[in-house]
Scaffold this active site. Structure first.
Site, PDB file in Angstrom:
ATOM      1  N   HIS A 186      51.774  30.702  43.469  1.00  0.00           N
ATOM      2  CA  HIS A 186      52.418  31.670  41.490  1.00  0.00           C
ATOM      3  C   HIS A 186      53.467  31.678  41.917  1.00  0.00           C
ATOM      4  CE1 HIS A 186      50.405  35.111  44.417  1.00  0.00           C
ATOM      5  NE2 HIS A 186      52.085  35.899  43.545  1.00  0.00           N
ATOM      6  N   HIS A 206      56.640  35.124  39.913  1.00  0.00           N
ATOM      7  CA  HIS A 206      56.813  35.670  39.260  1.00  0.00           C
ATOM      8  C   HIS A 206      57.939  35.598  38.399  1.00  0.00           C
ATOM      9  CE1 HIS A 206      53.943  38.359  41.898  1.00  0.00           C
ATOM     10  NE2 HIS A 206      54.479  38.277  42.466  1.00  0.00           N
TER      11      HIS A 206
HETATM   12  P1  5GP Z   1      51.494  38.682  44.793  1.00  0.00           P
HETATM   13  O1  5GP Z   1      51.708  39.815  45.492  1.00  0.00           O
HETATM   14  O2  5GP Z   1      50.445  37.407  45.819  1.00  0.00           O
HETATM   15  O3  5GP Z   1      52.537  37.774  44.935  1.00  0.00           O
HETATM   16  O4  5GP Z   1      51.148  38.438  43.670  1.00  0.00           O
HETATM   17  C1  5GP Z   1      49.555  38.884  43.241  1.00  0.00           C
HETATM   18  C2  5GP Z   1      49.902  39.565  41.396  1.00  0.00           C
HETATM   19  O5  5GP Z   1      49.035  39.068  40.962  1.00  0.00           O
HETATM   20  C3  5GP Z   1      50.640  40.804  41.584  1.00  0.00           C
HETATM   21  O6  5GP Z   1      51.299  41.079  40.810  1.00  0.00           O
HETATM   22  C4  5GP Z   1      49.520  41.568  40.666  1.00  0.00           C
HETATM   23  O7  5GP Z   1      49.713  42.247  40.068  1.00  0.00           O
HETATM   24  C5  5GP Z   1      49.023  40.127  40.529  1.00  0.00           C
HETATM   25  N1  5GP Z   1      46.957  40.718  39.984  1.00  0.00           N
HETATM   26  C6  5GP Z   1      46.885  40.713  40.885  1.00  0.00           C
HETATM   27  N2  5GP Z   1      44.883  41.510  40.285  1.00  0.00           N
HETATM   28  C7  5GP Z   1      45.243  40.439  38.932  1.00  0.00           C
HETATM   29  C8  5GP Z   1      44.046  39.804  38.195  1.00  0.00           C
HETATM   30  O8  5GP Z   1      43.413  39.729  38.489  1.00  0.00           O
HETATM   31  N3  5GP Z   1      44.549  39.403  36.637  1.00  0.00           N
HETATM   32  C9  5GP Z   1      46.185  39.261  36.594  1.00  0.00           C
HETATM   33  N4  5GP Z   1      46.442  38.460  35.546  1.00  0.00           N
HETATM   34  N5  5GP Z   1      47.127  39.643  37.193  1.00  0.00           N
HETATM   35  C10 5GP Z   1      46.737  40.388  38.690  1.00  0.00           C
END
Ligand code: 5GP
Length: 144
Positions: free
Chosen positions: A106, A108
């Protein structure tokens, strides 16, 4: 979670894409789903997720990466139109040591506003109010 390994189809984003968990949707097409981050690092923090399963960008095929980043640019432009930030940070984390917490690829889109601090990454901040996220998502969607 290391950089490589088995894709876990029970990760939270896979559940969201299957409709087993809710999300505040911004945009969807055959290739990607975009929705609001529930632990936003700033107002309007939006995620863009390719539908094809892969753990991280290194394991995503080039065609899907092309489509993904085309959508990221389009949605980032809509974020700019809708929310008028002063800057936009685009981030993408690969592997737990790099900061990845959800193991489905994903991107951001994080709007930045002059004088406003950035919240913590990876769920360290407060969970946003659903009504606030819905209002932001509607504004971004309307600008697409
Ligand atoms: P990563 O740390 O893997 O780059 O990003 C994961 C993102 O997913 C984080 O920014 C976190 O806040 C978000 N996130 C985690 N759980 C959920 C969820 O259940 N729903 C949504 N919409 N975002 C989530």
């Amino acid at each position: 979670m290391s950089l490589h390994g088995q894709y876990d189809s029970d990760n939270i984003f896979a559940k969201i894409m299957r409709g087993e968990m809710p999300c505040v949707k911004v945009y969807e097409d055959d290739n990607i789903l975009s929705f609001m981050d529930v632990f936003p690092q700033s107002e309007g923090h939006t995620l863009v997720v390719p539908k094809a399963p892969s753990r991280n960008l290194l394991e995503t095929n080039a065609k899907d990466i092309g489509r993904l980043f085309g959508s990221v640019q389009r949605i980032a432009k809509a974020v700019e139109t809708a929310l008028k930030p002063d800057g936009i940070v685009i981030t993408q984390f690969n592997g737990a040591p790099a900061g990845q917490t959800v193991f489905h690829t994903h991107v951001h889109i994080i709007p930045r506003y002059e004088g406003r601090a950035l919240g913590a990454h990876g769920g360290g901040g407060a969970m946003a109010e659903m009504e606030v996220l819905k209002s932001l998502a509607e504004k971004i969607s309307a600008a697409l």
